[in-house]
Scaffold this active site. Structure first.
Site, PDB file in Angstrom:
ATOM      1  N   PHE A 108       0.858  -1.190   0.000  1.00 34.27           N
ATOM      2  CA  PHE A 108       0.000   0.000   0.000  1.00 34.27           C
ATOM      3  C   PHE A 108       0.899   1.246   0.000  1.00 34.27           C
ATOM      4  O   PHE A 108       1.860   1.309   0.769  1.00 34.27           O
ATOM      5  CB  PHE A 108      -0.908  -0.019   1.232  1.00 34.27           C
ATOM      6  CG  PHE A 108      -1.990   1.019   1.184  1.00 34.27           C
ATOM      7  CD1 PHE A 108      -3.163   0.788   0.487  1.00 34.27           C
ATOM      8  CD2 PHE A 108      -1.827   2.241   1.810  1.00 34.27           C
ATOM      9  CE1 PHE A 108      -4.170   1.751   0.430  1.00 34.27           C
ATOM     10  CE2 PHE A 108      -2.820   3.213   1.763  1.00 34.27           C
ATOM     11  CZ  PHE A 108      -3.992   2.970   1.067  1.00 34.27           C
ATOM     12  N   ASP A 113       0.797  -4.517   8.902  1.00 30.40           N
ATOM     13  CA  ASP A 113      -0.278  -3.565   8.636  1.00 30.40           C
ATOM     14  C   ASP A 113      -1.543  -4.395   8.397  1.00 30.40           C
ATOM     15  O   ASP A 113      -1.626  -5.169   7.429  1.00 30.40           O
ATOM     16  CB  ASP A 113       0.054  -2.701   7.414  1.00 30.40           C
ATOM     17  CG  ASP A 113      -0.982  -1.593   7.209  1.00 30.40           C
ATOM     18  OD1 ASP A 113      -2.143  -1.777   7.613  1.00 30.40           O
ATOM     19  OD2 ASP A 113      -0.617  -0.561   6.616  1.00 30.40           O
ATOM     20  N   TYR A 125     -11.602   2.366   9.642  1.00 25.77           N
ATOM     21  CA  TYR A 125     -12.736   2.865   8.842  1.00 25.77           C
ATOM     22  C   TYR A 125     -13.090   1.928   7.701  1.00 25.77           C
ATOM     23  O   TYR A 125     -13.985   2.220   6.925  1.00 25.77           O
ATOM     24  CB  TYR A 125     -12.464   4.284   8.314  1.00 25.77           C
ATOM     25  CG  TYR A 125     -11.164   4.484   7.560  1.00 25.77           C
ATOM     26  CD1 TYR A 125     -11.015   4.051   6.251  1.00 25.77           C
ATOM     27  CD2 TYR A 125     -10.092   5.131   8.160  1.00 25.77           C
ATOM     28  CE1 TYR A 125      -9.826   4.251   5.565  1.00 25.77           C
ATOM     29  CE2 TYR A 125      -8.900   5.336   7.493  1.00 25.77           C
ATOM     30  CZ  TYR A 125      -8.771   4.891   6.187  1.00 25.77           C
ATOM     31  OH  TYR A 125      -7.583   5.077   5.515  1.00 25.77           O
ATOM     32  N   LYS A 126     -12.400   0.781   7.613  1.00 27.29           N
ATOM     33  CA  LYS A 126     -12.718  -0.187   6.562  1.00 27.29           C
ATOM     34  C   LYS A 126     -13.703  -1.214   7.142  1.00 27.29           C
ATOM     35  O   LYS A 126     -14.846  -0.870   7.409  1.00 27.29           O
ATOM     36  CB  LYS A 126     -11.415  -0.781   6.042  1.00 27.29           C
ATOM     37  CG  LYS A 126     -10.570   0.315   5.352  1.00 27.29           C
ATOM     38  CD  LYS A 126      -9.195  -0.098   4.939  1.00 27.29           C
ATOM     39  CE  LYS A 126      -8.504   1.083   4.255  1.00 27.29           C
ATOM     40  NZ  LYS A 126      -7.084   0.872   4.021  1.00 27.29           N
ATOM     41  N   ARG A 156     -12.260  -3.639  -8.085  1.00 23.03           N
ATOM     42  CA  ARG A 156     -12.172  -4.241  -6.765  1.00 23.03           C
ATOM     43  C   ARG A 156     -13.545  -4.215  -6.103  1.00 23.03           C
ATOM     44  O   ARG A 156     -14.207  -3.180  -6.074  1.00 23.03           O
ATOM     45  CB  ARG A 156     -11.163  -3.440  -5.945  1.00 23.03           C
ATOM     46  CG  ARG A 156     -10.802  -4.028  -4.614  1.00 23.03           C
ATOM     47  CD  ARG A 156      -9.711  -3.226  -3.955  1.00 23.03           C
ATOM     48  NE  ARG A 156     -10.188  -1.917  -3.505  1.00 23.03           N
ATOM     49  CZ  ARG A 156      -9.602  -1.186  -2.555  1.00 23.03           C
ATOM     50  NH1 ARG A 156      -8.490  -1.623  -1.992  1.00 23.03           N
ATOM     51  NH2 ARG A 156     -10.094  -0.021  -2.199  1.00 23.03           N
TER      52      ARG A 156
HETATM   53  C1  LIG Z   1      -6.255   1.921   4.053  1.00 18.25           C
HETATM   54  C2  LIG Z   1      -4.831   1.611   4.336  1.00 18.25           C
HETATM   55  C3  LIG Z   1      -4.008   2.550   4.973  1.00 18.25           C
HETATM   56  C4  LIG Z   1      -4.579   3.900   5.310  1.00 18.25           C
HETATM   57  O1  LIG Z   1      -3.694   4.764   5.925  1.00 18.25           O
HETATM   58  P1  LIG Z   1      -4.248   6.179   6.431  1.00 18.25           P
HETATM   59  O2  LIG Z   1      -3.149   6.729   7.223  1.00 18.25           O
HETATM   60  O3  LIG Z   1      -5.518   5.926   7.179  1.00 18.25           O
HETATM   61  O4  LIG Z   1      -4.558   7.009   5.229  1.00 18.25           O
HETATM   62  C5  LIG Z   1      -2.712   2.198   5.257  1.00 18.25           C
HETATM   63  N1  LIG Z   1      -2.221   0.977   4.922  1.00 18.25           N
HETATM   64  C6  LIG Z   1      -2.984   0.064   4.290  1.00 18.25           C
HETATM   65  C7  LIG Z   1      -2.423  -1.272   3.956  1.00 18.25           C
HETATM   66  C8  LIG Z   1      -4.298   0.355   3.972  1.00 18.25           C
HETATM   67  O5  LIG Z   1      -5.060  -0.551   3.345  1.00 18.25           O
END
Ligand SMILES: *Cc1c(COP(=O)(O)O)cnc(C)c1O
Length: 402
Positions: free
Chosen positions: A123, A193, A216-217, A361
């Protein structure tokens, strides 16, 4: 798979009742809960209470009536979802900020180890934050390698292995115990992560050292909800938070000039927590109380099969692993004009998303999607492709958020 087959699966779905705990628009099939979870129906009232009663009425007294310890209290509620102890998790800041804190801390632990290893195609924020974090520690560097080269990249210079458990594009899932063991065999710390896996798959951090994740997911905490950070008990007094702010001080209201870290997880706090977003997350987690992750995994697999069959019958390439144990809870298809296809689906009420350059997706959230919902989404996908509806030029213009 027919619509009636899907309905038969719904009739014996042990999670079916959870759908009523969410507010979703009637004309929408929401397959993007892996990016922004749906709104639990009771959250607006909890937000109104936080604003009107806690803020409006109780005013500053609320800090001593549940606000101050919200990061620890809410973290403890997330702990069972990731196989952690209640005093190993807090919430606050964002996943990106937590990544920064933990990467720098891991690099400072042992000056003889200088390298952070991560995966190419991870990511973006994970790699971007790591790129910045290594500049804060003299001699440190970031090494980004393809998935198949990760094991060979670990050596006696590796300070930290940073991996995302479930890949945001393909949904491919790392074998957590195996990779934690590989990092440890090389003498490195392991940072997971969990943004795309918490609430999607059963997680047991077990021997892992560090973890972060988004709420938030799949946890439905609301847009930009506070993220969580996990530090295994054995590291809590050895690792330092470079973003040392007053809220992580041992005695914030002693107002000392010098920084003394708080014991336990509190040292990972920095500034004043965002209480209104904490209130939404806290309430959203009520939905997860007592949820059986085995049932979630079984339903996720069934929903996946419905879409996988629909997609492959249309000649779409599914880039998500077919083995449920090797993936998270979304499904991705490759299509030469995936952006326009995604837009055409959204125009038909099927909300998924596009990931550059060629991925459609679709998120599978067992708490609020029925088998019939997913069957209908597959049917609309079929109609959209068979009629080439996505070729309408209206679907070609890119938005800022895709
Ligand atoms: C959604 C997501 C993030 C989001 O990071 P933010 O700091 O909330 O913007 C980070 N890492 C992964 C793998 C994600 O899927």
């Amino acid at each position: 798979m027919t619509r009636d087959d899907a309905r038969a699966l719904d009739a014996r779905d042990p999670l079916a009742a959870y759908r009523d705990r969410f507010t979703l628009p009637a004309d929408t099939l929401y397959l993007d809960g892996n990016s922004l979870g749906a709104l639990p129906a009771h959250v607006p009232a909890a937000l109104a209470n936080a604003a009107t009663r806690q803020w409006g009425d109780r005013l500053i007294r609320s800090w001593n009536e549940g606000w101050f310890d919200a990061p620890e209290r809410i973290g403890a509620r997330i702990a069972p979802l990731i196989g952690a102890a209640p005093d190993e998790v807090i919430v606050g800041d964002s996943t990106s900020i937590h990544l920064f804190k933990l990467i720098v801390a891991a690099l400072r632990l042992d000056p003889a180890r200088r390298t952070v290893v991560s995966e190419a195609g991870n990511f973006p924020t994970d790699l971007h934050v790591a790129e910045g974090a290594v500049t804060c520690v003299p001699g440190a560097r970031l090494r980004v390698v393809a998935r198949e080269d990760l094991a060979d990249a670990l050596d006696d210079d590796t300070a930290l292995l940073l991996l995302t458990h479930v890949h945001y594009k393909t949904a491919a899932r790392f074998d957590m115990p195996a990779w934690t063991a590989r990092a440890h065999a090389a003498g490195a710390l392991m940072l997971w992560d969990l943004s795309h896996s918490v609430g999607a798959v059963a997680i047991d951090l077990a021997d892992a050292d560090l973890a972060v994740g988004s709420t938030y997911k799949y946890l439905n905490g609301g847009p930009g909800a506070p993220a969580f950070v996990f530090v295994a008990k054995r590291w809590q007094d050895c690792l330092d938070n470079t973003l040392s702010g007053w809220m992580g001080h041992a005695a914030p209201f002693a107002f000392e000039d010098g920084y003394r870290p708080a014991p336990g997880m509190a040292r990972w706090r920095t500034g004043t927590p965002g209480i209104l977003s904490m209130a939404a997350l806290d309430a959203a987690l009520d939905v997860w109380d007592g949820v059986d992750m085995t049932a979630v995994a079984a339903k996720s697999a069934a929903l996946f099969e419905i879409l996988a069959r629909a997609g492959t019958a249309l000649g779409l390439e599914c880039v998500t692993p077919r083995d449920p144990a090797a993936r998270g809870s979304h499904i991705s298809f490759r299509h030469r004009d995936a952006y326009a296809l995604t837009q055409a689906l959204i125009a038909r009420g099927v909300i998924g998303d596009f990931r550059d350059p060629d991925i459609l997706r679709l998120g599978l959230t067992p708490l609020y999607l029925s088998h019939e919902d997913v069957w209908r989404a597959g049917d609309i996908l079929r109609e959209t492709i068979e009629t080439a509806a996505w070729q309408d030029p209206a679907f070609a213009t890119r938005n800022a958020v895709t």
